[in-house]
Design an enzyme around this catalytic site. Structure first.
Site, PDB file in Angstrom:
ATOM      1  N   SER A 115       0.792  -1.236   0.000  1.00 45.15           N
ATOM      2  CA  SER A 115       0.000   0.000   0.000  1.00 45.15           C
ATOM      3  C   SER A 115       0.820   1.279   0.000  1.00 45.15           C
ATOM      4  CB  SER A 115      -0.954   0.002   1.192  1.00 45.15           C
ATOM      5  OG  SER A 115      -2.050  -0.855   0.951  1.00 45.15           O
ATOM      6  N   LYS A 118       0.125   3.741  -2.717  1.00 49.09           N
ATOM      7  CA  LYS A 118      -0.872   4.814  -2.655  1.00 49.09           C
ATOM      8  C   LYS A 118      -0.226   6.197  -2.623  1.00 49.09           C
ATOM      9  CE  LYS A 118      -4.527   2.131  -0.346  1.00 49.09           C
ATOM     10  NZ  LYS A 118      -3.886   0.818  -0.220  1.00 49.09           N
ATOM     11  N   SER A 299      -5.479   3.793   4.623  1.00 49.48           N
ATOM     12  CA  SER A 299      -5.087   2.949   3.493  1.00 49.48           C
ATOM     13  C   SER A 299      -6.309   2.419   2.740  1.00 49.48           C
ATOM     14  CB  SER A 299      -4.207   1.786   3.965  1.00 49.48           C
ATOM     15  OG  SER A 299      -3.432   1.280   2.904  1.00 49.48           O
TER      16      SER A 299
END
Length: 470
Positions: A115, A118, A299
């Site tokens: 993640s 991102k 997230s």
């Protein structure tokens, strides 16, 4: 112990608002850095002839230049980096004030970053869309009598709950607001005629709706929906929770919810809006700058995928998963750091096929630290150790690692094959550092890897500018 209950219930809505206050209270990372670090251009040479005023005193012929003594970099984190819980470890730490790499273990190798992806998605969206861009859902006149068309604009935060209800996404637009606009416009245009047919237009995004390398359990466990341009509440079963099972037909769920505002006997079908059709109602998401913060703090895979797809569309790269890399990588060039080795398969980082070198992240986080190039929303959205978001859970920065609470602002990452952590540290000695740490598989990496990452990060916090690469 820090509880995650409040986070799950509120969807991070309150946390995004608290980030600036909690950071400013004891951890302002806004120190300037030399132009060579803060800017993407080469350092500017000093003027060859300094200005002289009438009152200037003669300069002695012999002057003594006092040079700061070099820092003894004797503080080692090598043992922590060899922790077996980190599996195959990669990482880099950079002094954000000088640009010097203090610690490196495979930092130039591009690997999956989970993640942490991102951060790149957010940076690209801010560059291509801008922080004030909003995702629009609209209703237009249909091509036959009694028909309207609900046109999805890629906003996953649109809610089926009544206006005024708090959902996982603070400030989300509501279908009830849109329905009220449509009824008023319809009554003015077609007095005495009922709306009997609703067409659902989700053509803004192309297929497939599920990235082929993603594990289907993500839908069942509640982190990720099918990616469609029309959905409500990120297709959650419970609109109020960040993590909630997702359905098999996001478009159908949105259509049924919208139709409920128009009474019985309304037919719902799939299709596309007529070209140039009159607009009957419009609602818009929060600005991209706010969506970035909502995405990063907990997230959120759903917002990440929406931002990635809309970025690809607005950049002219296409409207499918395969277009994301062609949009994101060129957009990152705007920050003055060559994205060498970066490969973007999705916006959320769920795929094992994404690739980011830790060295790219340590450079990008220097820009984030100084809010360069409009990256302020990324800085504001990063979780703070022991304080906010995904770094406030009871299993993060606990025990001895809690000494770095409030001093680390970073993006977490987790997929079955790895745990990652990357961001900014205000070290114990006040030195601003940027870092990127990966604990990568064999296929399954134990969840204890995140505690090892936190321990290593806390050790780096203790070392500061004395950090050794040995």
């Amino acid at each position: 112990m820090r509880s995650r209950t409040a986070l799950a219930a509120s969807g991070g809505a309150v946390l995004v608002g608290l980030i600036a206050a909690s950071w400013a209270a004891g951890y302002a990372l806004g120190e300037p850095v030399p132009a060579a670090i803060a800017s993407s251009t080469a350092p500017v040479a000093a003027a060859s002839t300094p200005a002289v005023t009438a009152s200037a005193k003669p300069t002695p012929t012999a002057t003594r230049t006092r040079t700061a003594a070099p820092v003894a970099r004797t503080c080692s984190v090598a043992a922590a980096a060899r922790d077996p819980r980190l599996h195959s470890f990669q990482g880099q730490v950079r002094n954000a004030r000088t640009g010097e790499v203090l610690f490196d273990r495979g930092g130039s190798k591009a690997s999956r970053a989970a993640s942490v992806m991102k951060v790149l998605t957010s940076a690209a969206a801010l560059e291509v869309l801008g922080p004030d861009h909003r995702l629009t859902t609209k209703v237009v006149q249909g091509s036959r009598a009694g028909e309207i068309v609900l046109v999805g604009g890629g906003d996953p935060t649109l809610s089926r709950t009544p206006a005024g209800t708090t959902t996982a996404y603070a400030g989300a637009p509501h279908l009830s607001t849109l329905a009220r606009q449509v009824k008023a416009a319809w009554k003015a245009k077609h007095p005495g005629q009922r709306i009997t047919r609703i067409v659902l237009d989700a053509s803004y995004f192309g297929g497939p709706t599920w990235q082929p390398t993603w594990d289907l359990k993500e839908r069942r466990l509640g982190s990720t929906p099918k990616i469609t341009a029309l959905m409500v509440d990120g297709d959650r079963a419970n609109p109020a929770l960040n993590t909630s099972p997702r359905g098999s037909d996001p478009i159908g769920r949105a259509g049924a919810a919208f139709a409920s505002y128009f009474g019985g006997g309304v037919t719902v079908v799939r299709g596309t809006a007529p070209s140039g059709a009159a607009v009957l109602g419009t609602v818009r998401s929060q600005p991209v700058g706010t969506l970035v913060q909502q995405e990063l703090i907990v997230s959120d895979n759903t917002i990440a995928e929406a931002l990635a797809r809309v970025t690809a569309i607005e950049a002219g790269a296409g409207n499918t998963f395969s277009a994301i890399d062609a949009a994101v990588v060129p957009a990152l060039q705007a920050y003055g750091i060559a994205p060498t080795g970066v490969r973007v398969v999705d916006g959320s980082g769920l795929s094992d096929d994404n690739r980011i070198p830790p060295s790219y992240l340590t450079k990008l986080f220097v820009k984030v630290l100084h809010r360069s190039g409009g990256l302020g929303p990324v800085f504001d959205g990063l979780p703070i150790a022991g304080r906010t978001g995904s770094l406030a859970y009871s299993d993060r920065f606990s025990g001895a690692a809690s000494r770095a609470d409030g001093k680390v602002r970073a993006k977490t990452g987790w997929i079955d094959s790895g745990y990652t952590l990357a961001g900014i540290i205000r070290a114990k000695d006040g030195t601003p550092l940027t870092f990127a740490f990966y604990a990568l598989g064999p296929p399954i990496v134990s969840s204890t890897a995140k505690q090892a990452l936190d321990s290593l990060t806390a050790d780096v916090w203790s070392c500061g500018k004395r950090l050794s690469n040995r």
